[in-house]
Design a protein around this motif. Structure first.
Motif, PDB file in Angstrom:
ATOM      1  N   SER A 195      12.795  -6.528  14.860  1.00 62.16           N
ATOM      2  CA  SER A 195      13.278  -7.324  13.725  1.00 62.16           C
ATOM      3  C   SER A 195      14.120  -6.445  12.801  1.00 62.16           C
ATOM      4  O   SER A 195      13.955  -5.230  12.758  1.00 62.16           O
ATOM      5  CB  SER A 195      12.109  -7.954  12.971  1.00 62.16           C
ATOM      6  N   MET A 196      15.030  -7.076  12.083  1.00 59.99           N
ATOM      7  CA  MET A 196      15.961  -6.317  11.254  1.00 59.99           C
ATOM      8  C   MET A 196      16.078  -6.916   9.863  1.00 59.99           C
ATOM      9  O   MET A 196      16.030  -8.128   9.695  1.00 59.99           O
ATOM     10  CB  MET A 196      17.336  -6.304  11.896  1.00 59.99           C
ATOM     11  N   THR A 197      16.215  -6.040   8.883  1.00 56.25           N
ATOM     12  CA  THR A 197      16.467  -6.422   7.498  1.00 56.25           C
ATOM     13  C   THR A 197      17.658  -5.618   7.003  1.00 56.25           C
ATOM     14  O   THR A 197      17.666  -4.390   7.111  1.00 56.25           O
ATOM     15  CB  THR A 197      15.248  -6.104   6.600  1.00 56.25           C
ATOM     16  N   LEU A 198      18.669  -6.304   6.492  1.00 55.64           N
ATOM     17  CA  LEU A 198      19.809  -5.593   5.925  1.00 55.64           C
ATOM     18  C   LEU A 198      19.396  -4.912   4.633  1.00 55.64           C
ATOM     19  O   LEU A 198      18.646  -5.483   3.836  1.00 55.64           O
ATOM     20  CB  LEU A 198      20.963  -6.553   5.666  1.00 55.64           C
ATOM     21  N   LEU A 199      19.886  -3.700   4.434  1.00 53.57           N
ATOM     22  CA  LEU A 199      19.587  -2.965   3.209  1.00 53.57           C
ATOM     23  C   LEU A 199      20.662  -3.224   2.161  1.00 53.57           C
ATOM     24  O   LEU A 199      21.799  -3.573   2.482  1.00 53.57           O
ATOM     25  CB  LEU A 199      19.503  -1.466   3.507  1.00 53.57           C
ATOM     26  N   ASP A 200      20.281  -3.008   0.929  1.00 52.45           N
ATOM     27  CA  ASP A 200      21.203  -3.182  -0.186  1.00 52.45           C
ATOM     28  C   ASP A 200      22.273  -2.086  -0.148  1.00 52.45           C
ATOM     29  O   ASP A 200      22.074  -1.032   0.449  1.00 52.45           O
ATOM     30  CB  ASP A 200      20.423  -3.116  -1.507  1.00 52.45           C
ATOM     31  N   PRO A 201      23.431  -2.299  -0.784  1.00 50.47           N
ATOM     32  CA  PRO A 201      24.498  -1.303  -0.786  1.00 50.47           C
ATOM     33  C   PRO A 201      24.083   0.060  -1.369  1.00 50.47           C
ATOM     34  O   PRO A 201      24.623   1.094  -0.978  1.00 50.47           O
ATOM     35  CB  PRO A 201      25.596  -1.944  -1.641  1.00 50.47           C
ATOM     36  N   LYS A 202      23.108   0.074  -2.280  1.00 49.73           N
ATOM     37  CA  LYS A 202      22.654   1.338  -2.861  1.00 49.73           C
ATOM     38  C   LYS A 202      21.916   2.201  -1.840  1.00 49.73           C
ATOM     39  O   LYS A 202      21.662   3.372  -2.076  1.00 49.73           O
ATOM     40  CB  LYS A 202      21.761   1.083  -4.074  1.00 49.73           C
ATOM     41  N   ALA A 203      21.566   1.638  -0.686  1.00 49.11           N
ATOM     42  CA  ALA A 203      20.871   2.388   0.365  1.00 49.11           C
ATOM     43  C   ALA A 203      21.791   3.390   1.042  1.00 49.11           C
ATOM     44  O   ALA A 203      21.332   4.429   1.532  1.00 49.11           O
ATOM     45  CB  ALA A 203      20.304   1.428   1.406  1.00 49.11           C
ATOM     46  N   THR A 204      23.076   3.102   1.084  1.00 47.67           N
ATOM     47  CA  THR A 204      24.013   3.913   1.863  1.00 47.67           C
ATOM     48  C   THR A 204      23.932   5.408   1.565  1.00 47.67           C
ATOM     49  O   THR A 204      23.800   6.203   2.497  1.00 47.67           O
ATOM     50  CB  THR A 204      25.442   3.373   1.724  1.00 47.67           C
ATOM     51  N   PRO A 205      23.991   5.859   0.317  1.00 47.02           N
ATOM     52  CA  PRO A 205      23.919   7.314   0.088  1.00 47.02           C
ATOM     53  C   PRO A 205      22.598   7.929   0.555  1.00 47.02           C
ATOM     54  O   PRO A 205      22.573   9.059   1.042  1.00 47.02           O
ATOM     55  CB  PRO A 205      24.069   7.478  -1.426  1.00 47.02           C
ATOM     56  N   TYR A 206      21.505   7.183   0.446  1.00 44.72           N
ATOM     57  CA  TYR A 206      20.208   7.692   0.903  1.00 44.72           C
ATOM     58  C   TYR A 206      20.180   7.821   2.427  1.00 44.72           C
ATOM     59  O   TYR A 206      19.686   8.806   2.971  1.00 44.72           O
ATOM     60  CB  TYR A 206      19.072   6.775   0.448  1.00 44.72           C
ATOM     61  N   ILE A 207      20.697   6.803   3.096  1.00 46.18           N
ATOM     62  CA  ILE A 207      20.721   6.813   4.563  1.00 46.18           C
ATOM     63  C   ILE A 207      21.634   7.931   5.060  1.00 46.18           C
ATOM     64  O   ILE A 207      21.260   8.714   5.941  1.00 46.18           O
ATOM     65  CB  ILE A 207      21.182   5.450   5.127  1.00 46.18           C
ATOM     66  N   VAL A 208      22.822   8.015   4.507  1.00 43.47           N
ATOM     67  CA  VAL A 208      23.767   9.065   4.910  1.00 43.47           C
ATOM     68  C   VAL A 208      23.162  10.451   4.679  1.00 43.47           C
ATOM     69  O   VAL A 208      23.244  11.327   5.536  1.00 43.47           O
ATOM     70  CB  VAL A 208      25.119   8.903   4.180  1.00 43.47           C
ATOM     71  N   GLY A 209      22.531  10.650   3.539  1.00 46.52           N
ATOM     72  CA  GLY A 209      21.900  11.941   3.244  1.00 46.52           C
ATOM     73  C   GLY A 209      20.838  12.306   4.264  1.00 46.52           C
ATOM     74  O   GLY A 209      20.784  13.446   4.746  1.00 46.52           O
ATOM     75  N   ALA A 210      20.006  11.350   4.628  1.00 52.85           N
ATOM     76  CA  ALA A 210      18.954  11.600   5.619  1.00 52.85           C
ATOM     77  C   ALA A 210      19.560  11.878   6.994  1.00 52.85           C
ATOM     78  O   ALA A 210      19.104  12.777   7.711  1.00 52.85           O
ATOM     79  CB  ALA A 210      17.995  10.413   5.682  1.00 52.85           C
ATOM     80  N   LEU A 211      20.585  11.125   7.363  1.00 54.48           N
ATOM     81  CA  LEU A 211      21.217  11.329   8.663  1.00 54.48           C
ATOM     82  C   LEU A 211      21.937  12.674   8.744  1.00 54.48           C
ATOM     83  O   LEU A 211      21.969  13.303   9.802  1.00 54.48           O
ATOM     84  CB  LEU A 211      22.194  10.191   8.970  1.00 54.48           C
ATOM     85  N   MET A 212      22.494  13.119   7.649  1.00 48.48           N
ATOM     86  CA  MET A 212      23.191  14.407   7.643  1.00 48.48           C
ATOM     87  C   MET A 212      22.224  15.581   7.797  1.00 48.48           C
ATOM     88  O   MET A 212      22.624  16.658   8.229  1.00 48.48           O
ATOM     89  CB  MET A 212      24.031  14.551   6.373  1.00 48.48           C
TER      90      MET A 212
END
Length: 80
Positions: A28-45
């Motif tokens: 199952s999937m839930t779209l994240l809010d736009p404010k999630a992007t910097p957190y996700i990118v930081g974790a992926l980096m």
């Protein structure tokens, strides 16, 4: 499909621009809010995981919306 998505691709412009979502073990999937992007990118980096990275995303109620406040990699998740 998310398990096979590479971290490198998730850090490319088209993925960053389209935003991210949470995909649970059951698919199952839930779209994240736009404010999630910097957190996700930081974790992926910070990860050395090339494919199928699992993140723990913390979200909080902010008025009538739920906003992401952090994202960290989960290491050693079964089924990745």
């Amino acid at each position: 499909m998310a398990k096979k998505h590479t971290t490198a691709c998730a850090l490319m412009g088209h993925c960053i621009e389209s935003g991210y979502g949470m995909v649970r073990k059951d698919g199952s999937m839930t779209l994240l809010d736009p404010k999630a992007t910097p957190y996700i990118v930081g974790a992926l980096m910070q990860t050395s995981t090339e494919t199928g990275v699992w993140l723990c995303v913390e979200r909080r109620q902010q008025g009538d919306k739920i906003e992401t406040v952090s994202a960290l990699e989960i290491v050693g998740v079964q089924g990745t």
